[in-house]
Design an enzyme around this catalytic site. Structure first.
Site, PDB file in Angstrom:
ATOM      1  CG  HIS A 149      -1.930   1.089   1.231  1.00 28.64           C
ATOM      2  ND1 HIS A 149      -3.124   1.001   1.913  1.00 28.64           N
ATOM      3  CD2 HIS A 149      -1.958   2.307   0.626  1.00 28.64           C
ATOM      4  CE1 HIS A 149      -3.826   2.102   1.739  1.00 28.64           C
ATOM      5  NE2 HIS A 149      -3.125   2.921   0.969  1.00 28.64           N
ATOM      6  CD  GLU A 159      -3.988  -2.698   0.735  1.00 22.98           C
ATOM      7  OE1 GLU A 159      -3.682  -2.321   1.888  1.00 22.98           O
ATOM      8  OE2 GLU A 159      -4.742  -3.651   0.518  1.00 22.98           O
ATOM      9  CG  HIS A 215      -7.839  -4.353   8.204  1.00 25.49           C
ATOM     10  ND1 HIS A 215      -7.143  -3.518   7.369  1.00 25.49           N
ATOM     11  CD2 HIS A 215      -7.762  -3.797   9.424  1.00 25.49           C
ATOM     12  CE1 HIS A 215      -6.682  -2.486   8.055  1.00 25.49           C
ATOM     13  NE2 HIS A 215      -7.027  -2.628   9.303  1.00 25.49           N
ATOM     14  N   GLY A 251      -1.009  -8.794   6.687  1.00 32.66           N
ATOM     15  CA  GLY A 251       0.274  -8.161   6.968  1.00 32.66           C
ATOM     16  C   GLY A 251       0.607  -8.056   8.435  1.00 32.66           C
TER      17      GLY A 251
END
Length: 249
Positions: free
Chosen positions: A44, A75, A199, A222
């Site tokens: 990201h 993303e 998430h 992550g």
């Protein structure tokens, strides 16, 4: 088909950026993850480059090219700079999120009705480059919103699973949250959309998610994966998450 695992390396980059030093190596740990069987890497690239730096993208693209079945998922919020980065890095998948640049992390999905026109144009531009498009959605059971996602032209949705991950100490709330996620996923699938999720997913809560959404195409993980790697090492952590995804016995 087992759910694919994409390792989000933002937390690794964030740790690296605490010092003006090249370690921990985002490329090195990304390589270990891919060698352990991860199906891709996620980044990201935020405007302030507080974790992934723009210069990391070409390095990671070259790394991913060494693994025939691996994908690069990028993303972010679709500014012109972000779209240019996705094109230059030859993203396989772009996940569009409605983040303000000041946000600490992605914490909500798109208001598809409000931003439909903007997203139609953005998705069309990226798909013309041959990139698969996923849109970040709230798993709140809003089935009608999936009609708008289909009209926008996306290929997939990514369920925001933060509320589900936050129920780690409340099984009853986790169950009700999972019901809403599944209702959203089922509505997306009924409209021909594939479903990703991401998430606050963990080795512990992934099996329940996949049991209820067995057609889940991909999870991007992550924070917890990086935290687990401090205990188990990156390779074994990837294998642990692959087991939770149903890839390994």
């Amino acid at each position: 088909m087992p759910t694919a695992l994409s390792v989000n390396v933002n937390a690794i980059a964030f740790l690296r950026n605490r010092r003006d030093l090249p370690w921990p190596s985002v490329e090195g740990l990304g390589r270990i993850a891919l060698e352990a069987g991860a199906q891709g890497l996620t980044v990201h690239p935020r405007p302030d480059q507080r974790h992934i730096r723009f210069s990391d993208l070409a390095v990671l693209r070259k790394l991913i090219n060494e693994f025939s079945d691996a994908e690069f998922n990028i993303e972010g919020y679709p500014t012109r700079e972000f779209l240019n980065l996705c094109q230059e890095a030859l993203a396989d998948q772009v996940t569009l999120v409605p983040d303000d640049p000041s946000q600490a992390t992605s914490d909500h999905g798109w208001d598809f009705r409000k931003h439909q026109g903007f997203l139609v144009e953005t998705v069309a531009e990226l798909k013309a480059l041959g990139i698969r498009i996923s849109l970040f959605v709230d798993g709140d059971g809003d089935e009608d919103a999936m009609d708008v996602v289909k009209e926008i032209g996306a290929d997939r949705i990514e369920l925001y699973t933060g509320p589900y991950g936050g129920c780690f100490d409340d099984p009853q709330k986790a169950s009700s949250t999972l019901t809403l996620l599944a209702r959203t996923a089922d509505a997306a699938r009924a409209r021909g959309l594939d479903v990703n999720a991401g998430h606050d997913l963990t080795v512990a809560n992934l099996p329940g998610l996949i049991e209820r959404i067995p057609y889940l195409a991909e999870v991007s993980i992550g924070h917890e994966l990086t935290a687990d790697a401090l205990t188990h090492g990156m390779a074994e952590t990837v294998r642990r998450f692959r087991r939770s995804c149903g890839q390994l016995v």
